[in-house]
Scaffold this motif. Structure first.
Motif, PDB file in Angstrom:
ATOM      1  N   MET A   1       1.048  -1.226   0.197  1.00 60.99           N
ATOM      2  CA  MET A   1       0.072   0.073  -0.105  1.00 60.99           C
ATOM      3  C   MET A   1       0.938   1.185   0.069  1.00 60.99           C
ATOM      4  O   MET A   1       1.710   1.411   0.780  1.00 60.99           O
ATOM      5  N   LEU A   2       0.581   2.217  -1.111  1.00 65.81           N
ATOM      6  CA  LEU A   2       1.379   3.512  -0.954  1.00 65.81           C
ATOM      7  C   LEU A   2       0.875   4.356  -0.095  1.00 65.81           C
ATOM      8  O   LEU A   2      -0.222   4.980  -0.284  1.00 65.81           O
ATOM      9  N   THR A   3       1.697   4.664   1.052  1.00 65.36           N
ATOM     10  CA  THR A   3       1.228   5.570   1.986  1.00 65.36           C
ATOM     11  C   THR A   3       2.172   6.614   1.955  1.00 65.36           C
ATOM     12  O   THR A   3       3.197   6.767   1.279  1.00 65.36           O
ATOM     13  N   LYS A   4       2.045   7.874   2.646  1.00 66.48           N
ATOM     14  CA  LYS A   4       2.738   9.025   2.773  1.00 66.48           C
ATOM     15  C   LYS A   4       4.373   8.748   3.256  1.00 66.48           C
ATOM     16  O   LYS A   4       5.229   9.018   2.815  1.00 66.48           O
ATOM     17  N   GLU A   5       4.383   7.792   4.211  1.00 60.25           N
ATOM     18  CA  GLU A   5       5.673   7.473   4.706  1.00 60.25           C
ATOM     19  C   GLU A   5       6.450   6.641   3.682  1.00 60.25           C
ATOM     20  O   GLU A   5       7.606   6.840   3.534  1.00 60.25           O
ATOM     21  N   VAL A   6       5.902   5.668   2.885  1.00 55.77           N
ATOM     22  CA  VAL A   6       6.744   5.002   1.819  1.00 55.77           C
ATOM     23  C   VAL A   6       6.743   6.260   0.760  1.00 55.77           C
ATOM     24  O   VAL A   6       8.121   6.053   0.158  1.00 55.77           O
ATOM     25  N   GLN A  22      15.024  -2.060  -8.667  1.00 53.75           N
ATOM     26  CA  GLN A  22      15.160  -3.096  -7.659  1.00 53.75           C
ATOM     27  C   GLN A  22      15.878  -2.935  -6.503  1.00 53.75           C
ATOM     28  O   GLN A  22      15.264  -3.363  -5.296  1.00 53.75           O
ATOM     29  N   GLU A  23      16.570  -1.664  -6.276  1.00 56.63           N
ATOM     30  CA  GLU A  23      17.165  -1.195  -5.141  1.00 56.63           C
ATOM     31  C   GLU A  23      15.778  -0.619  -4.315  1.00 56.63           C
ATOM     32  O   GLU A  23      15.766  -0.612  -3.115  1.00 56.63           O
ATOM     33  N   ILE A  24      15.117   0.115  -4.965  1.00 55.75           N
ATOM     34  CA  ILE A  24      13.972   0.564  -4.249  1.00 55.75           C
ATOM     35  C   ILE A  24      13.013  -0.404  -3.731  1.00 55.75           C
ATOM     36  O   ILE A  24      12.496  -0.217  -2.880  1.00 55.75           O
ATOM     37  N   ALA A  25      12.729  -1.328  -4.529  1.00 59.02           N
ATOM     38  CA  ALA A  25      11.803  -2.494  -3.940  1.00 59.02           C
ATOM     39  C   ALA A  25      12.625  -3.187  -2.597  1.00 59.02           C
ATOM     40  O   ALA A  25      11.521  -3.437  -1.940  1.00 59.02           O
ATOM     41  N   LYS A  26      13.647  -3.408  -2.689  1.00 64.48           N
ATOM     42  CA  LYS A  26      14.429  -4.079  -1.684  1.00 64.48           C
ATOM     43  C   LYS A  26      14.299  -2.738  -0.355  1.00 64.48           C
ATOM     44  O   LYS A  26      14.150  -3.253   0.800  1.00 64.48           O
ATOM     45  N   ARG A  33       7.677  -5.258  -9.376  1.00 61.93           N
ATOM     46  CA  ARG A  33       6.522  -4.599 -10.091  1.00 61.93           C
ATOM     47  C   ARG A  33       5.699  -3.842  -9.361  1.00 61.93           C
ATOM     48  O   ARG A  33       5.350  -2.667  -9.878  1.00 61.93           O
ATOM     49  N   THR A  34       5.416  -3.934  -8.184  1.00 66.52           N
ATOM     50  CA  THR A  34       4.707  -3.180  -7.340  1.00 66.52           C
ATOM     51  C   THR A  34       5.429  -2.050  -6.983  1.00 66.52           C
ATOM     52  O   THR A  34       4.995  -0.622  -7.055  1.00 66.52           O
ATOM     53  N   ALA A  35       6.942  -2.026  -6.819  1.00 69.31           N
ATOM     54  CA  ALA A  35       7.815  -0.830  -6.698  1.00 69.31           C
ATOM     55  C   ALA A  35       7.679   0.133  -7.914  1.00 69.31           C
ATOM     56  O   ALA A  35       7.458   1.470  -7.844  1.00 69.31           O
ATOM     57  N   ASN A  36       7.690  -0.442  -9.187  1.00 63.49           N
ATOM     58  CA  ASN A  36       7.550   0.415 -10.526  1.00 63.49           C
ATOM     59  C   ASN A  36       6.140   0.916 -10.581  1.00 63.49           C
ATOM     60  O   ASN A  36       6.002   2.245 -11.142  1.00 63.49           O
TER      61      ASN A  36
END
Length: 70
Positions: A1-6, A22-26, A33-36
Motif C-alpha cells: 500500500m502506497l502511504t505517505k511514509e513510503v 530493484q534497489e527501491i523494491a528492496k 513490479r509493485t515498486a514500479n
C-alpha cells in the motif's frame, strides 16, 4: 500500500543519487513490479521523481529512477 511514509522514504532514497527499481523494491520490501507501480504513481501525482529506461526492449533493460529538478 502506497502511504505517505513510503512515498517520503522513496523520495529521500532517490534524492541522494539515482537508484534502480530493484534497489527501491528492496528498500520498501515489495516486488519490483509493485515498486514500479508506486514510482509511476509518485511521478504522476507529485512530479518529484522521473524514470529513464536503458536498453529498452531487451531482456537486460534497466529502469533508473532519479530526482526531478523542477
Amino acid at each position: 500500500m502506497l502511504t505517505k511514509e513510503v512515498t517520503e522514504k522513496i523520495n529521500e532514497f532517490v534524492y541522494t543519487k539515482p537508484r534502480s527499481i530493484q534497489e527501491i523494491a528492496k528498500l520498501i520490501n515489495v516486488n519490483w513490479r509493485t515498486a514500479n507501480r508506486y514510482i509511476e504513481k509518485i511521478s504522476k501525482e507529485e512530479g518529484t521523481i522521473s524514470t529513464t529506461v536503458f536498453r529498452e526492449g531487451t531482456p537486460g533493460a534497466l529502469k533508473v529512477v532519479s530526482w526531478n529538478n523542477i
